[in-house]
Design an enzyme around this catalytic site. Structure first.
Site, PDB file in Angstrom:
ATOM      1  N   ASP A  31      66.733  56.557  16.904  1.00 18.95           N
ATOM      2  CA  ASP A  31      66.565  56.394  18.357  1.00 18.95           C
ATOM      3  C   ASP A  31      67.958  56.412  18.989  1.00 18.95           C
ATOM      4  OD1 ASP A  31      63.980  54.899  20.112  1.00 18.95           O
ATOM      5  OD2 ASP A  31      65.941  55.176  21.056  1.00 18.95           O
ATOM      6  N   ASN A  32      68.066  56.957  20.173  1.00 20.18           N
ATOM      7  CA  ASN A  32      69.367  56.935  20.857  1.00 20.18           C
ATOM      8  C   ASN A  32      69.498  55.731  21.791  1.00 20.18           C
ATOM      9  OD1 ASN A  32      67.720  57.610  22.970  1.00 20.18           O
ATOM     10  ND2 ASN A  32      68.720  59.552  23.465  1.00 20.18           N
ATOM     11  N   ASP A  58      70.896  60.765  18.706  1.00 19.97           N
ATOM     12  CA  ASP A  58      70.180  61.517  19.731  1.00 19.97           C
ATOM     13  C   ASP A  58      69.642  62.789  19.079  1.00 19.97           C
ATOM     14  OD1 ASP A  58      69.498  63.146  21.948  1.00 19.97           O
ATOM     15  OD2 ASP A  58      70.878  61.995  23.196  1.00 19.97           O
ATOM     16  N   SER A 124      49.820  63.359  25.121  1.00 20.57           N
ATOM     17  CA  SER A 124      49.345  62.540  26.226  1.00 20.57           C
ATOM     18  C   SER A 124      48.118  63.171  26.864  1.00 20.57           C
ATOM     19  CB  SER A 124      50.469  62.451  27.252  1.00 20.57           C
ATOM     20  OG  SER A 124      49.972  62.006  28.477  1.00 20.57           O
ATOM     21  N   ALA A 125      47.298  62.336  27.453  1.00 25.34           N
ATOM     22  CA  ALA A 125      46.133  62.821  28.200  1.00 25.34           C
ATOM     23  C   ALA A 125      46.554  63.747  29.332  1.00 25.34           C
ATOM     24  CB  ALA A 125      45.372  61.633  28.780  1.00 25.34           C
ATOM     25  N   TYR A 150      57.215  66.336  32.999  1.00 25.91           N
ATOM     26  CA  TYR A 150      56.940  65.504  31.810  1.00 25.91           C
ATOM     27  C   TYR A 150      55.679  65.998  31.097  1.00 25.91           C
ATOM     28  CZ  TYR A 150      54.847  61.747  29.104  1.00 25.91           C
ATOM     29  OH  TYR A 150      54.228  61.049  28.099  1.00 25.91           O
ATOM     30  N   LYS A 154      54.861  67.977  27.233  1.00 24.84           N
ATOM     31  CA  LYS A 154      53.879  67.599  26.194  1.00 24.84           C
ATOM     32  C   LYS A 154      53.023  68.805  25.840  1.00 24.84           C
ATOM     33  CE  LYS A 154      54.992  63.312  25.628  1.00 24.84           C
ATOM     34  NZ  LYS A 154      55.713  62.944  24.410  1.00 24.84           N
ATOM     35  N   PHE A 179      45.859  57.956  25.769  1.00 27.61           N
ATOM     36  CA  PHE A 179      45.460  57.706  27.150  1.00 27.61           C
ATOM     37  C   PHE A 179      46.425  56.634  27.702  1.00 27.61           C
ATOM     38  CE2 PHE A 179      42.067  60.623  28.300  1.00 27.61           C
ATOM     39  CZ  PHE A 179      42.131  61.397  27.151  1.00 27.61           C
ATOM     40  N   ARG A 291      49.377  57.994  45.246  1.00 26.42           N
ATOM     41  CA  ARG A 291      50.626  58.488  44.653  1.00 26.42           C
ATOM     42  C   ARG A 291      50.438  59.970  44.335  1.00 26.42           C
ATOM     43  NH1 ARG A 291      52.698  55.568  39.177  1.00 26.42           N
ATOM     44  NH2 ARG A 291      50.735  56.439  38.406  1.00 26.42           N
ATOM     45  N   ASP A 294      48.553  61.858  41.177  1.00 25.49           N
ATOM     46  CA  ASP A 294      47.583  60.999  40.497  1.00 25.49           C
ATOM     47  C   ASP A 294      46.184  61.614  40.519  1.00 25.49           C
ATOM     48  OD1 ASP A 294      49.062  58.927  39.552  1.00 25.49           O
ATOM     49  OD2 ASP A 294      48.418  57.454  41.049  1.00 25.49           O
TER      50      ASP A 294
HETATM   51  P1  NAD Z   1      59.563  54.476  25.087  1.00 22.85           P
HETATM   52  O1  NAD Z   1      60.454  55.043  26.130  1.00 22.85           O
HETATM   53  O2  NAD Z   1      59.409  53.014  25.022  1.00 22.85           O
HETATM   54  O3  NAD Z   1      60.019  55.000  23.644  1.00 22.85           O
HETATM   55  C1  NAD Z   1      60.574  56.280  23.442  1.00 22.85           C
HETATM   56  C2  NAD Z   1      61.869  56.103  22.659  1.00 22.85           C
HETATM   57  O4  NAD Z   1      62.455  57.384  22.445  1.00 22.85           O
HETATM   58  C3  NAD Z   1      62.902  55.245  23.398  1.00 22.85           C
HETATM   59  O5  NAD Z   1      63.314  54.170  22.556  1.00 22.85           O
HETATM   60  C4  NAD Z   1      64.062  56.211  23.678  1.00 22.85           C
HETATM   61  O6  NAD Z   1      65.314  55.567  23.610  1.00 22.85           O
HETATM   62  C5  NAD Z   1      63.870  57.257  22.590  1.00 22.85           C
HETATM   63  N1  NAD Z   1      64.389  58.584  22.899  1.00 22.85           N
HETATM   64  C6  NAD Z   1      64.176  59.351  23.987  1.00 22.85           C
HETATM   65  N2  NAD Z   1      64.823  60.516  23.888  1.00 22.85           N
HETATM   66  C7  NAD Z   1      65.464  60.507  22.697  1.00 22.85           C
HETATM   67  C8  NAD Z   1      66.328  61.415  22.020  1.00 22.85           C
HETATM   68  N3  NAD Z   1      66.663  62.595  22.561  1.00 22.85           N
HETATM   69  N4  NAD Z   1      66.806  61.082  20.803  1.00 22.85           N
HETATM   70  C9  NAD Z   1      66.494  59.896  20.254  1.00 22.85           C
HETATM   71  N5  NAD Z   1      65.705  58.979  20.838  1.00 22.85           N
HETATM   72  C10 NAD Z   1      65.199  59.291  22.052  1.00 22.85           C
HETATM   73  O7  NAD Z   1      58.152  55.186  25.252  1.00 22.85           O
HETATM   74  P2  NAD Z   1      56.743  54.845  24.572  1.00 22.85           P
HETATM   75  O8  NAD Z   1      55.839  54.318  25.622  1.00 22.85           O
HETATM   76  O9  NAD Z   1      56.942  54.068  23.334  1.00 22.85           O
HETATM   77  O10 NAD Z   1      56.251  56.317  24.252  1.00 22.85           O
HETATM   78  C11 NAD Z   1      56.398  56.903  22.971  1.00 22.85           C
HETATM   79  C12 NAD Z   1      55.899  58.322  23.032  1.00 22.85           C
HETATM   80  O11 NAD Z   1      54.534  58.322  23.448  1.00 22.85           O
HETATM   81  C13 NAD Z   1      56.644  59.195  24.056  1.00 22.85           C
HETATM   82  O12 NAD Z   1      56.799  60.477  23.521  1.00 22.85           O
HETATM   83  C14 NAD Z   1      55.712  59.221  25.243  1.00 22.85           C
HETATM   84  O13 NAD Z   1      55.880  60.372  26.018  1.00 22.85           O
HETATM   85  C15 NAD Z   1      54.359  59.178  24.555  1.00 22.85           C
HETATM   86  N6  NAD Z   1      53.298  58.668  25.439  1.00 22.85           N
HETATM   87  C16 NAD Z   1      53.449  57.429  26.003  1.00 22.85           C
HETATM   88  C17 NAD Z   1      52.468  56.962  26.888  1.00 22.85           C
HETATM   89  C18 NAD Z   1      52.634  55.617  27.549  1.00 22.85           C
HETATM   90  O14 NAD Z   1      51.977  55.393  28.566  1.00 22.85           O
HETATM   91  N7  NAD Z   1      53.452  54.710  27.045  1.00 22.85           N
HETATM   92  C19 NAD Z   1      51.333  57.738  27.165  1.00 22.85           C
HETATM   93  C20 NAD Z   1      51.195  58.973  26.555  1.00 22.85           C
HETATM   94  C21 NAD Z   1      52.194  59.430  25.673  1.00 22.85           C
HETATM   95  N1  UFG Z   2      48.973  52.326  39.832  1.00 21.25           N
HETATM   96  C1  UFG Z   2      49.026  51.614  41.010  1.00 21.25           C
HETATM   97  N2  UFG Z   2      50.189  50.987  41.336  1.00 21.25           N
HETATM   98  C2  UFG Z   2      51.309  51.044  40.546  1.00 21.25           C
HETATM   99  C3  UFG Z   2      51.250  51.795  39.347  1.00 21.25           C
HETATM  100  C4  UFG Z   2      50.061  52.418  39.026  1.00 21.25           C
HETATM  101  O1  UFG Z   2      48.040  51.543  41.753  1.00 21.25           O
HETATM  102  O2  UFG Z   2      52.331  50.466  40.914  1.00 21.25           O
HETATM  103  C5  UFG Z   2      47.701  52.994  39.466  1.00 21.25           C
HETATM  104  C6  UFG Z   2      47.815  54.500  39.386  1.00 21.25           C
HETATM  105  O3  UFG Z   2      47.586  55.086  40.649  1.00 21.25           O
HETATM  106  C7  UFG Z   2      46.737  54.831  38.358  1.00 21.25           C
HETATM  107  C8  UFG Z   2      46.757  53.611  37.427  1.00 21.25           C
HETATM  108  O4  UFG Z   2      47.368  52.571  38.170  1.00 21.25           O
HETATM  109  O5  UFG Z   2      45.489  54.892  38.969  1.00 21.25           O
HETATM  110  C9  UFG Z   2      47.555  53.846  36.161  1.00 21.25           C
HETATM  111  O6  UFG Z   2      48.851  54.317  36.494  1.00 21.25           O
HETATM  112  P1  UFG Z   2      50.022  54.436  35.400  1.00 21.25           P
HETATM  113  O7  UFG Z   2      51.235  54.911  36.107  1.00 21.25           O
HETATM  114  O8  UFG Z   2      50.122  53.178  34.623  1.00 21.25           O
HETATM  115  O9  UFG Z   2      49.457  55.532  34.392  1.00 21.25           O
HETATM  116  P2  UFG Z   2      49.048  57.055  34.626  1.00 21.25           P
HETATM  117  O10 UFG Z   2      47.627  57.199  34.218  1.00 21.25           O
HETATM  118  O11 UFG Z   2      49.418  57.529  35.962  1.00 21.25           O
HETATM  119  O12 UFG Z   2      50.013  57.790  33.604  1.00 21.25           O
HETATM  120  C10 UFG Z   2      50.156  57.315  32.264  1.00 21.25           C
HETATM  121  C11 UFG Z   2      51.565  57.627  31.759  1.00 21.25           C
HETATM  122  C12 UFG Z   2      51.757  59.080  31.571  1.00 21.25           C
HETATM  123  C13 UFG Z   2      50.654  59.651  30.761  1.00 21.25           C
HETATM  124  C14 UFG Z   2      49.316  59.318  31.375  1.00 21.25           C
HETATM  125  C15 UFG Z   2      48.186  59.838  30.565  1.00 21.25           C
HETATM  126  O13 UFG Z   2      52.541  57.168  32.674  1.00 21.25           O
HETATM  127  O14 UFG Z   2      52.945  59.273  30.856  1.00 21.25           O
HETATM  128  O15 UFG Z   2      49.211  57.913  31.461  1.00 21.25           O
HETATM  129  O16 UFG Z   2      48.318  59.470  29.254  1.00 21.25           O
HETATM  130  F1  UFG Z   2      50.784  60.992  30.708  1.00 21.25           F
END
Ligand code: NAD
Ligand code: UFG
Length: 331
Positions: A31-32, A58, A124-125, A150, A154, A179, A291, A294
């Site tokens: 991780d970076n 990185d 991601s969804a 973003y 994916k 999701f 937003r 959305d």
């Molecule tokens: P996070 O940001 O907490 O973790 C991602 C990690 O990757 C971080 O620690 C960051 O420092 C590291 N990173 C980023 N770019 C890098 C690079 N170039 N080299 C090395 N390290 C790097 O995010 P998370 O919520 O744990 O998500 C993990 C994965 O799941 C991500 O790919 C994200 O897109 C995917 N995902 C997350 C969600 C969500 O809502 N959390 C939903 C769908 C998909």
């Molecule tokens: N929401 C609010 N207020 C806020 C934040 C969110 O009303 O301050 C609402 C949004 O409008 C949405 C719901 O809460 O209806 C969830 O929002 P999130 O931002 O938590 O999640 P999203 O579904 O928009 O997106 C997330 C991740 C994306 C991923 C996606 C599908 O952020 O990376 O889920 O997996 F791609």
């Protein structure tokens, strides 16, 4: 089995590290620290008794990534690393394409060079885009009207993985479409702790509860949903992690894709109510404009994962809230 977790100090990666170590897998983390903290390693060690080998590298740095692989002897890579802030990706598209796609290409090149044949990718969804559907199966079209860079990264990485698997018939690829992951580890030690201002609902709710943010802004109450607010499929992070464990056991040559969700939708107002019930605390909120980008309702159809991986999300939104509150108290 030796597993490299890219992004392993991040939110989902760190929870995965804990469960994998507990199950006896040997884990290394790359991780970076762009969006996570080194202290996460202490937490993993405290919970499991094992401190995973950590490489502050990185993925954009090809030579450094190569060094990790040359000493690694990995059987599997779980590729969590990536930038994930939707709004930031609109402002800085090149950063997102470079980091997420460039990083994945470097990773895949290293895997090829060092003969690593298995990869699980955090998708991601969001890849389903805006099809007008509310419930998604893996067979549905992807890449349709994805509104932010973003999400496009994916989708593009999924395509790259398919091409690479076509070129190398020994490659075992699992694409997991998450999701909405929420919640924390039951120990209260690990949770979601992003650097900077959060954009997702749960971390914002938590910061409202601690007073760091004044009130929750609910983005719109005029969607065609149960109460007009956005509906999502919130999945407990430990259920999500268990989905990865189930996938590891079923890996085979080719590409397999699974939705990881619960199949249940919860509206923003229902999330507020659940939080208030679990915490006994009132959560101030205000309805504001929608937003941009959305969708009204996004729910997984998790049947394929349930059927083929013999996995099912077991925890509820209230369980997740309880664990997040435990995490807040512990920190
Ligand atoms: P996070 O940001 O907490 O973790 C991602 C990690 O990757 C971080 O620690 C960051 O420092 C590291 N990173 C980023 N770019 C890098 C690079 N170039 N080299 C090395 N390290 C790097 O995010 P998370 O919520 O744990 O998500 C993990 C994965 O799941 C991500 O790919 C994200 O897109 C995917 N995902 C997350 C969600 C969500 O809502 N959390 C939903 C769908 C998909
Ligand atoms: N929401 C609010 N207020 C806020 C934040 C969110 O009303 O301050 C609402 C949004 O409008 C949405 C719901 O809460 O209806 C969830 O929002 P999130 O931002 O938590 O999640 P999203 O579904 O928009 O997106 C997330 C991740 C994306 C991923 C996606 C599908 O952020 O990376 O889920 O997996 F791609």
């Amino acid at each position: 089995m030796k597993i490299l977790l890219t992004g392993g100090t991040g939110y989902i990666g760190s929870h995965a590290a804990v469960r994998l170590i507990e199950l006896g897998y040997e884990v290394e983390i790359l991780d970076n620290l762009n969006n996570s903290k080194i202290e996460v390693l202490d937490k993993i060690e405290k919970i499991t008794g094992v401190r995973p080998t950590f490489h502050q590298v990185d993925l954009m740095d090809y030579k450094a990534t190569q060094r990790v692989f040359s000493e690694g002897g990995f059987d599997l890579v779980i590729h969590f690393a990536g930038l994930k802030a939707v709004g930031e990706s609109v402002e800085k598209p090149l950063l997102y394409y470079e980091n997420n796609i460039g990083g994945t290409i470097n990773l895949l090149k290293c895997m090829r060079e060092f003969g690593v044949k298995k990869i699980i990718f955090s998708s991601s969804a969001t890849v389903y885009g805006d099809t007008g559907e509310t419930e998604f199966t893996e067979e549905m079209p992807t890449g349709v009207k994805i509104v932010n860079p973003y999400g496009k990264t994916k989708f593009m990485i999924e395509e790259i993985l398919r091409d690479v698997a076509t070129a190398d018939g020994d490659l075992e690829v699992v694409i997991l479409r998450y999701f909405n992951p929420i919640g924390a580890h039951e120990s209260g030690l690990l949770g979601e702790d992003p650097n900077g201002i959060p954009n997702n609902l749960m971390p914002i709710v938590m910061r409202v509860s601690t007073g760091e943010i004044e009130e929750l802004k609910i983005y719109g109450n005029d969607y065609d949903t149960v109460d007009g607010t956005g509906v999502r499929d919130y999945i407990h992070v430990m259920d999500l992690v268990d989905g990865h464990i189930a996938a590891i056991k079923k890996m085979q040559p080719g590409v397999a894709i699974y939705n990881l969700g619960t199949g249940r939708g919860t509206s923003v107002l229902e999330m507020v109510a659940a939080f208030e019930k679990v915490s006994g605390q009132k959560l101030p909120y205000k309805i504001v404009e929608r937003r941009e980008g959305d969708l009204g309702e996004v729910i997984a159809n998790p049947d394929k994962a349930e059927r083929e991986l013999d996995w099912e999300a077991k925890r509820t939104v209230e369980d997740a809230m309880r664990d997040v509150l435990g995490y807040l108290k512990g920190n």
